[in-house]
Design a protein around this motif. Structure first.
Motif, PDB file in Angstrom:
ATOM      1  N   UNK A 610      98.316  58.136  14.557  1.00 14.91           N
ATOM      2  CA  UNK A 610      97.704  59.096  15.482  1.00 14.91           C
ATOM      3  C   UNK A 610      98.407  60.437  15.294  1.00 14.91           C
ATOM      4  N   UNK A 611      97.863  61.446  15.963  1.00 11.94           N
ATOM      5  CA  UNK A 611      98.495  62.757  15.835  1.00 11.94           C
ATOM      6  C   UNK A 611      99.895  62.761  16.411  1.00 11.94           C
ATOM      7  N   UNK A 612     100.168  61.849  17.345  1.00  9.06           N
ATOM      8  CA  UNK A 612     101.528  61.794  17.890  1.00  9.06           C
ATOM      9  C   UNK A 612     102.431  60.888  17.047  1.00  9.06           C
ATOM     10  N   UNK A 613     101.924  60.408  15.928  1.00  6.28           N
ATOM     11  CA  UNK A 613     102.789  59.677  15.002  1.00  6.28           C
ATOM     12  C   UNK A 613     102.836  58.178  15.239  1.00  6.28           C
ATOM     13  N   UNK A 614     102.010  57.680  16.164  1.00 13.45           N
ATOM     14  CA  UNK A 614     102.027  56.248  16.444  1.00 13.45           C
ATOM     15  C   UNK A 614     101.141  55.521  15.437  1.00 13.45           C
TER      16      UNK A 614
END
Ligand code: WTA
Length: 652
Positions: A610-614
């Motif tokens: 995801x954009x948050x790196x998850x």
């Protein structure tokens, strides 16, 4: 579980009312639901009254410091006395406690009187090793009577035990010993598995190289394998325990005295030490065993075919059945050694009346074929139970038919290490069973299915399973980490215990469990965290990054599929794909144990995030199960999935 499976489940229309003869004599009738609903505290007080208390409690439940519960406060009791001595004192010393069946075919019979003598000797032995009330003792054993004796000896002297499943690696054992700061370990040279001796002592020796606080290792001789010996630290069970007097006066401990710590996988790499205490735990383990299995101690032969190293073994091989004074079977080995009818041979040999096992075993037996159990006389069986993972309706119906002769109720029991005892289950003399449904909370238990906002969902809808009231055998905390206890279980829906399972209510309001909603996999009924396997993989020098998912598997429920990004070191090592996968699998086995070994390992260039790196495990699961991709709009780079798919070998 896919949407498709879900709608299949809810169109399941078969119904199985309780057999009339069982219902007529059942330990518990429908009235229990109403009584418990009218006054849950009085209901649990009556259940606690089935035990022997040295001192009465002042308060039934104390929830004033929620979510830290106390039950039967001020009461005192001894768990081992309740499981053993009181039955002998009541004149049942000659009743068989365990029919032990070793994998090679050796057998032993332990009566309640034998068990009392052994537990007293072992308690005296632990005292001679300096173990005192409150000290933790680690137990790493095969499935033999000494394992039960060791647990009860600990309970008798108030030393909480932590049993570590014998299939766990030295590293996993070490982590648990260090986390609970055990100073004494009880183990064996080995046990029999799959037709051969399987060593345990070397793993203990390896684990202890980094556990300087462990001063004694008590070793049972089971297989006669050669063992390395550390003079001054190691002592043979048959030398020390056999020399002890068979008399020991059990001290009564506070109802909230710690009984045991059981480690279980959570959503981070570090296992959680689930703490259970004495009075409430024993009350609910005993009551549920009596109610859900309708046990008649004078005539039933009960068998939980699970390992003592899991909570199912704690509550339904050791504490529940023994508190009820029941005769049990204890089997050491695997279901197909030396032949695929071994379980059914055991059922016929001992006249087993009640069998409790996991759906993964049932699906395996289905695969082997109905003709195998058909060769044995299974007419003694009158009740079957299932635990550990969702049971699909076909497996449920097969179990009732091929094993239960279309006669026996099947109770699908939902619970967890954290709940300590069964929570959602049919009652065999009351409930009309639906294949695949655990039906409704047991008397005295309050559960709900809620949406994202914590609101109960209407009948016919799905959501998250929560428990809305404290219960006697609930975990008290995570050992050494109260904040993690609060965060993990009590923060998602304020005021409710969050179980981590998805569930659906059908049009009647009955509950269908749908599997985990967090990063915990369920492989053959064993809980394994995705992050635990990921961190094992990245600890290998070849691996830069890893993402692990549980993919649907027809036999084991879920199978572990690992996606790895390799380092340059992997290419330099010059291994081909198969050799690399073998190397990484062996590494995970060493780090955690064979149960965590990935079914598939796929080397990929990138992972979807995801954009948050998850890491988007949902997408990886789709790939692993070869489904059409879910929503990819939050991906940083949506071509990643394309690349992963194209890199997949045929048919995987
Ligand atoms: C799953 C084992 C569906 C569930 C006693 C739970 C089940 C986890 C059932 C706990 C069931 C257990 N139907 N799912 N009857 N029983 N589970 O701690 O996901 O090893 O959260 O305890 O197993 O596993 P644990």
């Amino acid at each position: 579980m896919s949407g498709e499976t879900l709608s299949n489940l809810l169109s399941e229309a078969r119904r199985f009312p309780p057999p009339a003869d069982l219902a007529a004599e059942a330990n518990v009738t429908a009235a229990a639901y109403d009584e418990a609903a009218a006054d849950p505290d009085a209901f649990w007080a009556a259940a606690a009254g089935r035990l022997d208390w040295a001192e009465p409690w002042q308060q039934i439940r104390d929830w004033s410091n929620a979510p830290f519960a106390r039950w039967f406060t001020g009461g005192k009791l001894n768990a081992a006395h309740n499981c053993v001595d009181r039955h002998v004192e009541a004149g049942h010393g000659d009743r068989v406690a365990f029919h032990f069946e070793g994998e090679p075919g050796d057998t032993r019979t332990l009566t309640y009187a034998d068990l009392r003598d052994e537990v007293c000797r072992a308690a005296n032995a632990l005292l001679s090793l300096g173990v005192r009330a409150g000290d933790r003792v680690a137990i790493y054993m095969p499935m033999i009577p000494e394992t039960v004796v060791a647990m009860l000896a600990c309970a008798r002297i108030g030393a909480p035990h932590t049993v570590v499943f014998g299939g766990f690696s030295a590293d996993a054992l070490r982590g648990r010993i260090l986390d609970c700061d055990a100073h004494v370990v009880i183990t064996a040279d080995g046990g029999y598995r799959k037709g051969a001796p399987s060593a345990l002592k070397p793993a203990v020796d390896e684990a202890l190289t980094a556990c300087p606080q462990v001063r004694s290792v008590l070793v049972v001789r089971r297989t006669g394998q050669d063992v390395a010996w550390s003079e001054g630290r190691d002592v043979w069970w048959h030398d020390l325990v056999a020399a002890q007097p068979a008399e020991h006066t059990a001290e009564a401990f506070d109802s909230e005295h710690p009984l045991y710590i059981m480690y279980t996988s959570g959503t981070t790499a570090r296992p959680k030490g689930i703490l259970h205490t004495t009075g409430g735990y024993l009350t609910q383990a005993a009551w549920t065993h009596w109610a859900v299995f309708d046990v008649k101690p004078e005539r039933d032969v009960y068998w939980t075919a699970a390992d003592i190293g899991w909570v199912t073994g704690h509550s339904y091989i050791v504490y529940g059945p023994l508190a009820n004074g029941v005769t049990s079977v204890l089997y050491e080995g695997t279901p197909d050694t030396p032949h695929q009818g071994r379980w059914w041979e055991i059922v016929a040999k001992y006249g087993v009346t009640i069998l409790y096992c996991a759906p993964t075993a049932i699906r395996t037996f289905m695969k082997w074929g109905e003709q195998i159990p058909a060769r044995f006389d299974l007419s003694s069986l009158r009740l079957l139970g299932s635990v550990g993972e969702p049971i699909n309706p076909e497996a449920w119906v097969w179990y009732r038919h091929a094993i239960g002769g279309d006669r026996t109720p099947v109770v699908d029991t939902w619970w967890q290490t954290e709940t300590g005892a069964q929570m959602i289950s049919p009652l065999p003399g009351v409930s009309t069973c639906k294949p695949g449904s655990a039906l409704r909370p047991l008397p005295g238990i309050s559960a709900e299915v809620v949406d994202d906002n914590g609101q109960p969902v209407p009948n016919g809808s799905g959501g998250y399973l929560v428990l809305t009231q404290p219960w006697p055998s609930m975990l008290r905390t995570i050992w050494g980490d109260e904040q993690r206890y609060i965060d993990t279980y009590w923060s998602r829906f304020p005021g409710y215990y969050f179980a981590g399972d998805g569930a659906k209510k059908d049009e009647d309001g009955d509950i269908w469990l749908l599997g985990r909603v967090d990063d915990v996999m369920n492989v053959s009924g064993h809980r394994i965290s995705t992050t635990e396997v990921e961190s094992a993989l990245v600890s290998h020098p070849f691996v830069a990054e890893a993402a692990v998912v549980g993919a649907a598997d027809a036999t084991t429920g879920q199978g572990i599929v690992a996606f790895v990004i390799l380092r340059a070191t992997a290419a330099e090592a010059g291994l081909d794909g198969a050799a690399l996968a073998r190397e990484l699998r062996a590494h995970v086995t060493k780090e955690i144990g064979p149960i965590a070994r990935p079914r598939q390992i796929l080397a990929v260039a990138e992972l979807p995030k995801t954009r948050s790196g998850k890491i988007m495990r949902r997408l990886l699961r789709d790939v692993a199960e070869n489904r059409a991709l879910g929503d990819v709009t939050t991906l940083t780079d949506s071509t990643v999935m394309q690349a992963i798919r194209e890199g997949l070998p045929e048919g995987s």
